[in-house]
Design an enzyme around this catalytic site. Sequence first.
Site, PDB file in Angstrom:
ATOM      1  N   ARG A   1      -2.019   7.370  -7.889  1.00  0.00           N
ATOM      2  CA  ARG A   1      -2.661   8.455  -8.634  1.00  0.00           C
ATOM      3  C   ARG A   1      -1.696   9.628  -8.707  1.00  0.00           C
ATOM      4  O   ARG A   1      -0.995   9.912  -7.729  1.00  0.00           O
ATOM      5  CB  ARG A   1      -3.958   8.903  -7.938  1.00  0.00           C
ATOM      6  CG  ARG A   1      -4.964   7.804  -7.703  1.00  0.00           C
ATOM      7  CD  ARG A   1      -6.289   8.374  -7.152  1.00  0.00           C
ATOM      8  NE  ARG A   1      -6.090   9.205  -5.972  1.00  0.00           N
ATOM      9  CZ  ARG A   1      -6.040   8.732  -4.731  1.00  0.00           C
ATOM     10  NH1 ARG A   1      -6.161   7.424  -4.509  1.00  0.00           N
ATOM     11  NH2 ARG A   1      -5.882   9.552  -3.709  1.00  0.00           N
TER      12      ARG A   1
ATOM     13  N   LYS B   1       0.463  -4.344  12.698  1.00  0.00           N
ATOM     14  CA  LYS B   1       1.245  -3.144  12.996  1.00  0.00           C
ATOM     15  C   LYS B   1       2.467  -3.502  13.836  1.00  0.00           C
ATOM     16  O   LYS B   1       3.567  -2.963  13.629  1.00  0.00           O
ATOM     17  CB  LYS B   1       0.373  -2.125  13.737  1.00  0.00           C
ATOM     18  CG  LYS B   1      -0.727  -1.513  12.880  1.00  0.00           C
ATOM     19  CD  LYS B   1      -0.169  -0.686  11.750  1.00  0.00           C
ATOM     20  CE  LYS B   1      -1.226   0.109  11.021  1.00  0.00           C
ATOM     21  NZ  LYS B   1      -0.673   0.884   9.892  1.00  0.00           N
TER      22      LYS B   1
ATOM     23  N   TYR C   1      -5.442  -6.329  13.321  1.00  0.00           N
ATOM     24  CA  TYR C   1      -4.875  -5.003  13.031  1.00  0.00           C
ATOM     25  C   TYR C   1      -3.665  -4.667  13.897  1.00  0.00           C
ATOM     26  O   TYR C   1      -2.585  -4.357  13.367  1.00  0.00           O
ATOM     27  CB  TYR C   1      -5.968  -3.940  13.163  1.00  0.00           C
ATOM     28  CG  TYR C   1      -5.479  -2.526  12.943  1.00  0.00           C
ATOM     29  CD1 TYR C   1      -5.415  -1.983  11.663  1.00  0.00           C
ATOM     30  CD2 TYR C   1      -5.082  -1.729  14.009  1.00  0.00           C
ATOM     31  CE1 TYR C   1      -4.965  -0.685  11.455  1.00  0.00           C
ATOM     32  CE2 TYR C   1      -4.635  -0.434  13.816  1.00  0.00           C
ATOM     33  CZ  TYR C   1      -4.579   0.083  12.537  1.00  0.00           C
ATOM     34  OH  TYR C   1      -4.123   1.359  12.342  1.00  0.00           O
TER      35      TYR C   1
ATOM     36  N   ARG D   1     -14.774   7.414   6.514  1.00  0.00           N
ATOM     37  CA  ARG D   1     -14.643   6.255   7.391  1.00  0.00           C
ATOM     38  C   ARG D   1     -15.620   6.485   8.547  1.00  0.00           C
ATOM     39  O   ARG D   1     -15.298   7.182   9.509  1.00  0.00           O
ATOM     40  CB  ARG D   1     -13.209   6.116   7.907  1.00  0.00           C
ATOM     41  CG  ARG D   1     -12.171   5.850   6.814  1.00  0.00           C
ATOM     42  CD  ARG D   1     -10.784   5.662   7.419  1.00  0.00           C
ATOM     43  NE  ARG D   1      -9.769   5.406   6.410  1.00  0.00           N
ATOM     44  CZ  ARG D   1      -8.475   5.197   6.694  1.00  0.00           C
ATOM     45  NH1 ARG D   1      -8.077   5.230   7.952  1.00  0.00           N
ATOM     46  NH2 ARG D   1      -7.607   4.975   5.727  1.00  0.00           N
TER      47      ARG D   1
END
Length: 212
Positions: A35, A126, A122, A157
């Site tokens: 964006r 990482k 996760y 979140r």
Amino acid sequence: MKLLLLGASGLVGKNVLAQALAHPDVIGVVAPTRRPLAPHPKLRNPVSDHLDSLLSAEITQGIDGVVCTLGTTIGKAGSKEAFREVDYVLPLTFARSAYEHGVGTFVLVSASVANVGSAIFYPRIKGEVERDLELVGFRSLTIVRPSLIGGERDESRFGESVALRLMSIFAPILPKKLQINPAPTIAAACLSAAMGAKPGVHFRLAENLVRD
């Protein structure tokens, strides 16, 4: 210094961008995003829904260092595969391209739980991106490992919001490595590492990113 910033629209990235644009020694920032960003005389902002389509020799021309703050959640990404694209594939793709075009400094925002041997998706991803970035060959590589990041996000979140609230309440009794890391503090560490370009591989841990 001229900086390539990945993830400039995110919580940490927008703080890195603001600090870099305000710094007198930063002459320019290239920040590819999905964006458009607010215009600034020092900023070049290529825009595409597919960031890897923006990769070219031109985007890294004259770049002295890269700061990568790209990151998402599985919920926002929609799948493990889409999460891996943002948190593993894109950082490495840009890193390898930058290195091939002579950039010697790279800074990555990772996570305190990063662990390549983890059975949990996760922290394993990482850990994998950290491991593979070390193999690229940058003269200076800094990996910043924050805990929960404090600041105003553009998106909600819920789980993270609850955790941040609890960590704020119990901050006086929590060890520093479990306390909230403010986004501006993380951003300052990233910018300092990119501008300092200290040779070797360096880690900035969560306990050193707590507001005093």
